[in-house]
Design a protein around this motif. Sequence first.
Motif, PDB file in Angstrom:
ATOM      1  N   ASN A   1       0.801  -1.212   0.000  1.00  0.00           N
ATOM      2  CA  ASN A   1       0.000   0.000   0.000  1.00  0.00           C
ATOM      3  C   ASN A   1       0.846   1.280   0.000  1.00  0.00           C
ATOM      4  OD1 ASN A   1      -2.345  -1.446  -0.047  1.00  0.00           O
ATOM      5  ND2 ASN A   1      -2.815  -1.214   2.110  1.00  0.00           N
TER       6      ASN A   1
ATOM      7  N   LEU B   1      -8.435  -0.496  -5.411  1.00  0.00           N
ATOM      8  CA  LEU B   1      -8.287  -0.980  -4.036  1.00  0.00           C
ATOM      9  C   LEU B   1      -9.302  -2.091  -3.804  1.00  0.00           C
ATOM     10  CD1 LEU B   1      -7.263   2.026  -4.145  1.00  0.00           C
ATOM     11  CD2 LEU B   1      -7.945   2.216  -1.755  1.00  0.00           C
TER      12      LEU B   1
ATOM     13  N   THR C   1     -12.190   2.091  -6.973  1.00  0.00           N
ATOM     14  CA  THR C   1     -11.238   2.641  -7.947  1.00  0.00           C
ATOM     15  C   THR C   1     -11.152   4.149  -7.750  1.00  0.00           C
ATOM     16  OG1 THR C   1     -11.785   0.927  -9.568  1.00  0.00           O
ATOM     17  CG2 THR C   1     -10.676   2.884 -10.395  1.00  0.00           C
TER      18      THR C   1
ATOM     19  N   LEU D   1      -0.517   4.205  -1.887  1.00  0.00           N
ATOM     20  CA  LEU D   1      -1.468   5.104  -1.229  1.00  0.00           C
ATOM     21  C   LEU D   1      -0.729   6.159  -0.419  1.00  0.00           C
ATOM     22  CD1 LEU D   1      -4.232   2.637   0.048  1.00  0.00           C
ATOM     23  CD2 LEU D   1      -4.095   3.865  -2.130  1.00  0.00           C
TER      24      LEU D   1
ATOM     25  N   LEU E   1      -6.015   3.754  -9.507  1.00  0.00           N
ATOM     26  CA  LEU E   1      -5.589   2.739  -8.549  1.00  0.00           C
ATOM     27  C   LEU E   1      -6.838   1.963  -8.144  1.00  0.00           C
ATOM     28  CD1 LEU E   1      -3.214   4.772  -6.160  1.00  0.00           C
ATOM     29  CD2 LEU E   1      -2.550   3.190  -7.995  1.00  0.00           C
TER      30      LEU E   1
ATOM     31  N   VAL F   1      -3.626  -2.950  -3.444  1.00  0.00           N
ATOM     32  CA  VAL F   1      -3.661  -1.803  -4.349  1.00  0.00           C
ATOM     33  C   VAL F   1      -2.887  -2.134  -5.617  1.00  0.00           C
ATOM     34  CG1 VAL F   1      -3.140   0.654  -4.604  1.00  0.00           C
ATOM     35  CG2 VAL F   1      -3.687  -0.274  -2.342  1.00  0.00           C
TER      36      VAL F   1
END
Length: 321
Positions: A76, A265, A280, A79, A263, A252
């Motif tokens: 992740n 998720l 998304t 993110l 991205l 992700v």
Amino acid sequence: MDRPVEAIEQRGRARRRRRHVLGVATGGGVAAVAALALALPMALGTGPASAPTNPASAPTGPDNQAGPTSPAPAGNTKLVSLATNLTAENAALPGDASLIIEKVDVRRGRPPSRTRYHLYTDSGMYYYTGAKRALPPVIARGEYLGNGFHPRGLAAARYAATGDVAKAREQMINAVYDEGKPPPAEEARQREQVLRGKGITSPPAIDEARKRAIADNHLWVNSVDVLSAGGGDPKVRAGVLRLIATIPEVTVVDSTAGGQPALTLTAKVFEGYDNRQVLTINAQNGVPIRSVTDDPESKTLSVSTFKVSRVTVADIRAGTF
């Protein structure tokens, strides 16, 4: 007038969790930009909060609070990187509210496809209608939804953008409670009621691993709800992404949506169920694009796409949107 933050219409859509639009909750309000909240079995507290990961084995008592926060999983880091970029944005926000237009395409099950209009004001008010023309009169009559969850959740997200993520996790998980923490008596009553309905008289002890799983479940649902409400604010998006990055059950991957970098998720935080929620977001600004929820239990598959704009409440009230 609308000032588009991101408007990406898609073929895909997603299902959500209570009455949220991508998070819009009914009765407490949250709706949608990004949230997708999967329809969970039982809600905690009175707001748009989340339900336990598995009501048969995960009681909703005081033990079901956030556990310690571990570093964001390597998967992740995307993110975290996006959140860092968003945090660096210092531009003043236009307008005084975020308008989220959610188009829901139900591929399987009911209710049928429809469009929802969610208005979240920066002061914490939330208005919702199923028809564009109905939004101005709803505002004029002061028919807002909410119980304080949004102001608390938005505050937790903004704090998470640059503050202590461990503290922000706890704040977001408990944002659904009026006092910022679960009331023991009510939680114990809910737990007993749920377990009795399942025929369970001796619930198993909750170890640290299950406490963490329960906390991550609540964190995901509440964060997605808040992303819906604050999707027009880069700092809110940054904070939500930092919080979600601490959940190991969220993967992700790079993707595309409407020809733009995105991205995707995937959250598997609904322990004891086959449900998973796929969210998304735009890879450059974190704005929610699509939410897909496949709920085998209710035999429902729905896809929601979102258009997020910064607006003024005065313009919406006047019908100029």
